[in-house]
Design an enzyme around this catalytic site. Structure first.
Site, PDB file in Angstrom:
ATOM      1  N   HIS A 190       0.790  -1.233   0.000  1.00  0.00           N
ATOM      2  CA  HIS A 190       0.000   0.000   0.000  1.00  0.00           C
ATOM      3  C   HIS A 190       0.824   1.285   0.000  1.00  0.00           C
ATOM      4  CE1 HIS A 190      -3.520  -2.361   0.109  1.00  0.00           C
ATOM      5  NE2 HIS A 190      -3.674  -2.498   1.417  1.00  0.00           N
TER       6      HIS A 190
ATOM      7  N   HIS B 241      -9.575   2.293   0.228  1.00  0.00           N
ATOM      8  CA  HIS B 241      -9.545   1.141   1.135  1.00  0.00           C
ATOM      9  C   HIS B 241     -10.658   1.214   2.188  1.00  0.00           C
ATOM     10  CE1 HIS B 241      -7.848  -2.166   3.398  1.00  0.00           C
ATOM     11  NE2 HIS B 241      -6.814  -2.247   2.595  1.00  0.00           N
TER      12      HIS B 241
ATOM     13  N   ASP C 219      -8.582 -12.633   1.254  1.00  0.00           N
ATOM     14  CA  ASP C 219      -7.669 -11.494   1.115  1.00  0.00           C
ATOM     15  C   ASP C 219      -7.015 -11.682  -0.251  1.00  0.00           C
ATOM     16  OD1 ASP C 219      -6.042  -9.330   1.455  1.00  0.00           O
ATOM     17  OD2 ASP C 219      -5.150  -9.999   3.344  1.00  0.00           O
TER      18      ASP C 219
ATOM     19  N   GLU D  29     -11.485  -3.512  -2.940  1.00  0.00           N
ATOM     20  CA  GLU D  29     -10.504  -2.546  -3.433  1.00  0.00           C
ATOM     21  C   GLU D  29     -10.290  -2.785  -4.920  1.00  0.00           C
ATOM     22  OE1 GLU D  29      -7.024  -3.271  -0.740  1.00  0.00           O
ATOM     23  OE2 GLU D  29      -8.557  -4.329   0.381  1.00  0.00           O
TER      24      GLU D  29
HETATM   25  C1  GLA Z   1      -5.177  -5.078   2.263  1.00  0.00           C
HETATM   26  C2  GLA Z   1      -4.351  -6.299   2.335  1.00  0.00           C
HETATM   27  C3  GLA Z   1      -4.571  -6.995   3.613  1.00  0.00           C
HETATM   28  C4  GLA Z   1      -4.328  -6.079   4.786  1.00  0.00           C
HETATM   29  C5  GLA Z   1      -5.178  -4.854   4.649  1.00  0.00           C
HETATM   30  C6  GLA Z   1      -4.871  -3.849   5.710  1.00  0.00           C
HETATM   31  O1  GLA Z   1      -6.465  -5.322   1.940  1.00  0.00           O
HETATM   32  O2  GLA Z   1      -4.547  -7.155   1.251  1.00  0.00           O
HETATM   33  O3  GLA Z   1      -3.730  -8.103   3.698  1.00  0.00           O
HETATM   34  O4  GLA Z   1      -2.986  -5.711   4.809  1.00  0.00           O
HETATM   35  O5  GLA Z   1      -4.985  -4.263   3.409  1.00  0.00           O
HETATM   36  O6  GLA Z   1      -4.817  -4.427   6.975  1.00  0.00           O
END
Ligand code: GLA
Length: 380
Positions: free
Chosen positions: A133, A207, A279, A344
């Site tokens: 990020h 986000h 994720d 996202e």
């Molecule tokens: C994203 C990542 C996750 C985590 C979040 C923030 O979505 O893919 O693994 O790091 O951000 O906690």
């Protein structure tokens, strides 16, 4: 004859105002108020965009963060559907990107390094050995220049940030502009543009963590999700894509028909184990380019629906697996595991190291452009 007479009668009726009711819609508005001062003394503001249906979205120019999003449910009552904090101090302390604009590169870059035109770039590593990020001080922690660019159709906030050459290890001076606009169709449109004075890579997203029952009101496992994606990008233990585009068929990643987020989240599946839940980046069937429906989420309890449209080729479904009850958010609500979900919109993670993924390279003279729309409504 008859038809002509009927048409004449109809036009008379319309002229008298007996035709389909014209809604007298109030134009969306934006109000500005102070939101505090950063640790290095910069004053930041809070902009509240509101429309004629009771939707109200608050955004600060600190990190371009969406701090609140009030949307009515089936019962007509508005709830705040995003996680976050009541004050700037909450956002100044470490937090997992609640509501933030993410850049220069949303998601992970393996080992915080990539090669472009034969030059090896070393990025800040802030997620184990990987870059996540945008690094240690990414766009989520920048104070963006704000401008009201509202029109008759939408309340609109233009945020601009210039990141210097070498910022967090990325090449080129990158100027990014994000326009948030809210219209009377309950659509928050996010238009991203960026230019650079050197070849670089860029991947911008927002986000926000949503809970359509209201922030802090339990987990999101009962929310029903549809994702317009027949494939996803499986990951390794560091959540870096392996490079494979895997079919979702017969896996817990198949959300092509509406399915509760929690229906299979704890299934004995290697990918779910690696993510601690979802994720993962999904490969959107639309392929990116034209603005297309990517996802739809419905909370059966409140009736609230969130739809996501995007021009991006991918979308990260993150189910708040790392939330663990240690963060207390708005109104004293404690955010426990899976109390929010993120969708996202993005290019695929680690694209700078994956030649077969859609390119994230931006060259001088080109303009990076992407658009994402989040639209709320109520299902019967
Ligand atoms: C994203 C990542 C996750 C985590 C979040 C923030 O979505 O893919 O693994 O790091 O951000 O906690």
């Amino acid at each position: 004859m008859r038809t002509a007479a009927a048409a004449a009668a109809l036009s008379l009726l319309l002229a008298w105002g007996c035709g389909p009711k014209r809604q007298s819609e109030a134009k969306p508005t934006m109000k500005t108020q102070p939101f505090g001062t950063t640790s290095d003394g910069q004053a930041v503001e809070l902009f509240t965009l509101a429309n004629s249906n009771g939707v109200e979205i608050a955004i600060t120019n600190y990190g371009g963060i969406i701090t609140a999003w009030k949307a009515p449910g089936r019962d007509g009552r508005a709830a705040d559907i995003v996680l976050g904090f009541d004050t700037l101090d909450g956002y100044l302390a470490p937090h997992p990107y609640f509501g933030a604009l993410v850049g220069r590169y949303a998601n992970r870059i393996a080992k915080g390094t990539f090669t472009l035109n034969g030059v090896v770039y070393k990025l800040a590593r802030n997620n184990g050995e990987n870059a996540l990020h945008g690094g240690i001080k990414g766009f989520d922690k920048a104070v963006w220049k704000a401008r009201d660019v509202s029109t008759a159709a939408a309340a609109a906030l233009d945020l601009t940030h210039t990141s210097p050459d070498g910022d967090e290890g990325y090449p080129g001076t990158l100027t990014a502009t994000v326009v948030y606009s809210l219209n009377n169709n309950n659509e928050l449109r996010i238009d991203y543009t960026a230019t650079s004075d050197k070849d670089t890579v860029v991947n911008l997203t927002n986000h926000s963590y949503f809970n359509l029952a209201g922030q802090g009101e339990g987990d999101i496992l009962g929310h029903e999700l549809t994702l317009m994606a027949g494939r996803f990008t499986p990951v390794d233990a560091g959540l870096i894509p392996t490079g494979e585009l895997r079919s979702v068929e017969n896996t817990p990643f198949d959300f092509r028909r509406p399915t509760a987020i929690g229906a299979r989240i704890d299934a004995a599946d290697e990918q779910l184990k690696l993510g601690g839940g979802y994720d993962h980046n999904f490969v959107l069937d639309a392929g990116g380019g034209a603005l297309s429906l990517a996802a739809r989420v419905r909370d059966p309890g409140s009736g609230r629906v969130l739809e996501v449209l995007t021009t991006q080729p991918g979308i990260q479904l993150y189910t708040g697996n790392f939330l663990d009850g240690t963060i207390t958010g708005k109104g004293g609500k404690v955010y426990r595991r899976r109390y929010g979900f993120c969708l996202e919109t993005q290019h695929f993670p680690d694209s700078p190291n994956q030649p077969s993924f859609p390119s994230t390279v931006l060259k001088p003279g080109q303009t990076y452009r992407s658009t994402t729309v989040y639209r709320t409504s109520v299902a019967k």
